[in-house]
Design a protein around this motif. Sequence first.
Motif, mmCIF file in Angstrom:
data_model
loop_
_atom_site.group_PDB
_atom_site.id
_atom_site.type_symbol
_atom_site.label_atom_id
_atom_site.label_comp_id
_atom_site.label_asym_id
_atom_site.label_seq_id
_atom_site.Cartn_x
_atom_site.Cartn_y
_atom_site.Cartn_z
ATOM 1 N N ALA A 224 0.805 -1.222 0.000
ATOM 2 C CA ALA A 224 0.000 0.000 0.000
ATOM 3 C C ALA A 224 0.839 1.273 0.000
ATOM 4 C CB ALA A 224 -0.930 -0.004 1.213
ATOM 5 N N LEU A 225 2.075 1.202 0.486
ATOM 6 C CA LEU A 225 2.912 2.400 0.493
ATOM 7 C C LEU A 225 3.111 2.954 -0.908
ATOM 8 C CD1 LEU A 225 4.793 4.348 2.055
ATOM 9 C CD2 LEU A 225 6.641 2.689 1.689
ATOM 10 N N HIS A 226 3.120 2.070 -1.902
ATOM 11 C CA HIS A 226 3.384 2.492 -3.286
ATOM 12 C C HIS A 226 2.103 2.698 -4.094
ATOM 13 C CE1 HIS A 226 7.719 2.005 -2.926
ATOM 14 N NE2 HIS A 226 7.473 0.904 -2.235
ATOM 15 N N ALA A 227 0.994 2.886 -3.427
ATOM 16 C CA ALA A 227 -0.249 3.237 -4.135
ATOM 17 C C ALA A 227 -0.194 4.711 -4.497
ATOM 18 C CB ALA A 227 -1.457 2.931 -3.257
ATOM 19 N N GLN A 228 0.720 5.030 -5.403
ATOM 20 C CA GLN A 228 0.978 6.403 -5.813
ATOM 21 C C GLN A 228 0.633 6.555 -7.296
ATOM 22 O OE1 GLN A 228 2.051 8.554 -3.428
ATOM 23 N NE2 GLN A 228 2.162 6.868 -1.936
ATOM 24 N N ARG A 229 -0.032 7.635 -7.629
ATOM 25 C CA ARG A 229 -0.415 7.869 -9.021
ATOM 26 C C ARG A 229 0.806 7.928 -9.927
ATOM 27 N NH1 ARG A 229 -5.621 9.925 -9.597
ATOM 28 N NH2 ARG A 229 -4.984 11.019 -11.500
ATOM 29 N N ALA A 230 1.873 8.552 -9.449
ATOM 30 C CA ALA A 230 3.084 8.669 -10.265
ATOM 31 C C ALA A 230 3.676 7.289 -10.569
ATOM 32 C CB ALA A 230 4.117 9.543 -9.551
ATOM 33 N N ILE A 245 -1.620 -3.249 -7.161
ATOM 34 C CA ILE A 245 -1.282 -2.425 -6.008
ATOM 35 C C ILE A 245 -2.303 -2.635 -4.900
ATOM 36 C CG2 ILE A 245 -0.908 -0.066 -5.189
ATOM 37 C CD1 ILE A 245 -0.120 0.722 -8.001
ATOM 38 N N THR A 246 -1.835 -2.959 -3.728
ATOM 39 C CA THR A 246 -2.708 -3.043 -2.552
ATOM 40 C C THR A 246 -3.085 -1.638 -2.099
ATOM 41 O OG1 THR A 246 -1.623 -5.089 -1.866
ATOM 42 C CG2 THR A 246 -2.888 -3.907 -0.195
ATOM 43 N N VAL A 247 -4.338 -1.451 -1.713
ATOM 44 C CA VAL A 247 -4.826 -0.140 -1.286
ATOM 45 C C VAL A 247 -5.278 -0.218 0.161
ATOM 46 C CG1 VAL A 247 -6.524 1.682 -1.677
ATOM 47 C CG2 VAL A 247 -5.517 0.466 -3.632
ATOM 48 N N LYS A 248 -4.754 0.682 0.983
ATOM 49 C CA LYS A 248 -5.149 0.761 2.390
ATOM 50 C C LYS A 248 -5.437 2.218 2.744
ATOM 51 C CE LYS A 248 -2.678 -3.405 3.882
ATOM 52 N NZ LYS A 248 -1.671 -3.974 4.811
ATOM 53 N N ASP A 249 -5.540 2.503 4.027
ATOM 54 C CA ASP A 249 -5.992 3.824 4.467
ATOM 55 C C ASP A 249 -4.942 4.913 4.361
ATOM 56 O OD1 ASP A 249 -8.554 3.006 4.999
ATOM 57 O OD2 ASP A 249 -8.125 2.449 7.081
ATOM 58 N N ASN A 250 -3.730 4.582 3.878
ATOM 59 C CA ASN A 250 -2.787 5.672 3.617
ATOM 60 C C ASN A 250 -3.234 6.494 2.401
ATOM 61 O OD1 ASN A 250 -2.155 3.364 1.980
ATOM 62 N ND2 ASN A 250 -0.223 4.354 1.408
ATOM 63 N N ARG A 303 -11.236 -7.537 -4.552
ATOM 64 C CA ARG A 303 -11.505 -7.682 -3.121
ATOM 65 C C ARG A 303 -11.165 -9.115 -2.727
ATOM 66 N NH1 ARG A 303 -16.093 -9.112 0.335
ATOM 67 N NH2 ARG A 303 -16.177 -7.750 2.181
ATOM 68 N N ILE A 304 -10.174 -9.262 -1.865
ATOM 69 C CA ILE A 304 -9.727 -10.581 -1.422
ATOM 70 C C ILE A 304 -10.115 -10.741 0.044
ATOM 71 C CG2 ILE A 304 -7.768 -12.136 -1.131
ATOM 72 C CD1 ILE A 304 -6.320 -10.568 -3.307
ATOM 73 N N GLU A 319 -10.001 -11.231 7.211
ATOM 74 C CA GLU A 319 -9.256 -10.068 6.740
ATOM 75 C C GLU A 319 -9.688 -9.775 5.305
ATOM 76 O OE1 GLU A 319 -4.615 -8.606 6.032
ATOM 77 O OE2 GLU A 319 -5.103 -10.744 6.167
ATOM 78 N N VAL A 320 -9.954 -8.512 5.021
ATOM 79 C CA VAL A 320 -10.360 -8.099 3.680
ATOM 80 C C VAL A 320 -9.306 -7.149 3.124
ATOM 81 C CG1 VAL A 320 -12.100 -6.938 2.281
ATOM 82 C CG2 VAL A 320 -12.800 -8.380 4.203
ATOM 83 N N VAL A 321 -8.837 -7.443 1.934
ATOM 84 C CA VAL A 321 -7.796 -6.646 1.277
ATOM 85 C C VAL A 321 -8.317 -6.189 -0.075
ATOM 86 C CG1 VAL A 321 -5.447 -6.650 0.367
ATOM 87 C CG2 VAL A 321 -5.967 -7.918 2.459
ATOM 88 N N TYR A 322 -8.047 -4.936 -0.414
ATOM 89 C CA TYR A 322 -8.435 -4.390 -1.711
ATOM 90 C C TYR A 322 -7.177 -4.112 -2.536
ATOM 91 C CZ TYR A 322 -12.983 -3.657 0.471
ATOM 92 O OH TYR A 322 -14.185 -3.841 1.109
#
Length: 380
Positions: A224-230, A245-250, A303-304, A319-322
């Motif tokens: 999730a740290l690298h869920a960056q548009r760039a 890319i994993t997406v979390k609350d960051n 959605r996993i 646990e739910v991961v997007y």
Amino acid sequence: MVSAGRAAAVSAAPGSATAEGLLDRLAGVTDPRDPRGVRYALATLLAIGVCAMSAVGHNSLTAIAEWVRRCDQRELRRLGCPFNPFTGRYRVPDERTLRDAYSRVDPTDLTAVGFGYLATLARPGPAPLTPDGVAEREQRRAHRAVAADPPRRRAIAVDGKCLRGAKRPDGSQVFILSAVRHADAVTLAARQIGAKTNEIPEFAPLLDQIGDTDLTGSVITVDALHAQRAHAVYLVEQRHAHYLITVKDNQPTLAATLRALPWKQVPVLHRQTGRGHGREEIREVQVVTVDDLLFPHARQVVRIRRRRRQLGTKKWTTEVVYAITDLPTHQARPEEIAAWAREHWTIENSVHWIRDVTFGEDASQIRTHHTPAVMAALRD
């Protein structure tokens, strides 16, 4: 260089059949030392590190120096040590010589050379047996899964690791960002993260070290740290690669958007059940087709849902991961996405874990200049 290719490269005794091939490859590492007064070739000093580390316990420069002192004359000759005509014996480098050379080597250059060597030795997929010849359950399961329905695209995991025992002069810890192939856990590139930065700005420079042959068309899996548009733009538009890319609350807006999708109306397209490490796990995958959705080039949202319980108990945890990917439905099936998401942890299980447990990397307190990153590259 050791952990991924130990069995095929050089054993604890450096007289193996591939020692000269290793020296030839390591000769491609740029030697930054002043040529005046150099007694030992850089390739020789690096080969000593690789061979010493392949024997468990030789994880420090002191241990490496002790190991090479115990080598016989035949082994020293094969390692490329210089011959002293006055004593009639091959010279042995001391710890200070090794420490000085390793502190000057560019770890990026060493990793690139190491990948070139290991790529010729690595198997195309997971083997049915462990390197020790044991038919371990997880190894068999991974082998059967790949053999039955292999993903159509190569996948590369990008993740960072903290060298907990190593510190810079200012007291900050040393971090290494690595790119590792899912299929064989070979490190394609590694980059030491600067003291005043983090993994995000180092993402593109890391992948710039990988040629188009290996990167074009591949799927890059990141946390999730690298869920960056760039990062998404760089991968798709500049390198013609793909992302998962994993997406979390960051990324709160993006995470809230993914959670708000009508998942109750979406069928489960892939379900997998497995047992191992004393627990049972059920993984369910749902997929929704989208069009950009606040993120560049996004085509599918995943959605996993993971349900786990310890064997012998009745309590389940969920646990739910997007995650998001730029690959459309016809290019990435649900089972392929599930495999990429699970195999992303290859970098943790097959690289970081081996460094920490087998080679004691977190306990290492080496901290001079480039030495921590160079030792990490030798362990790869």
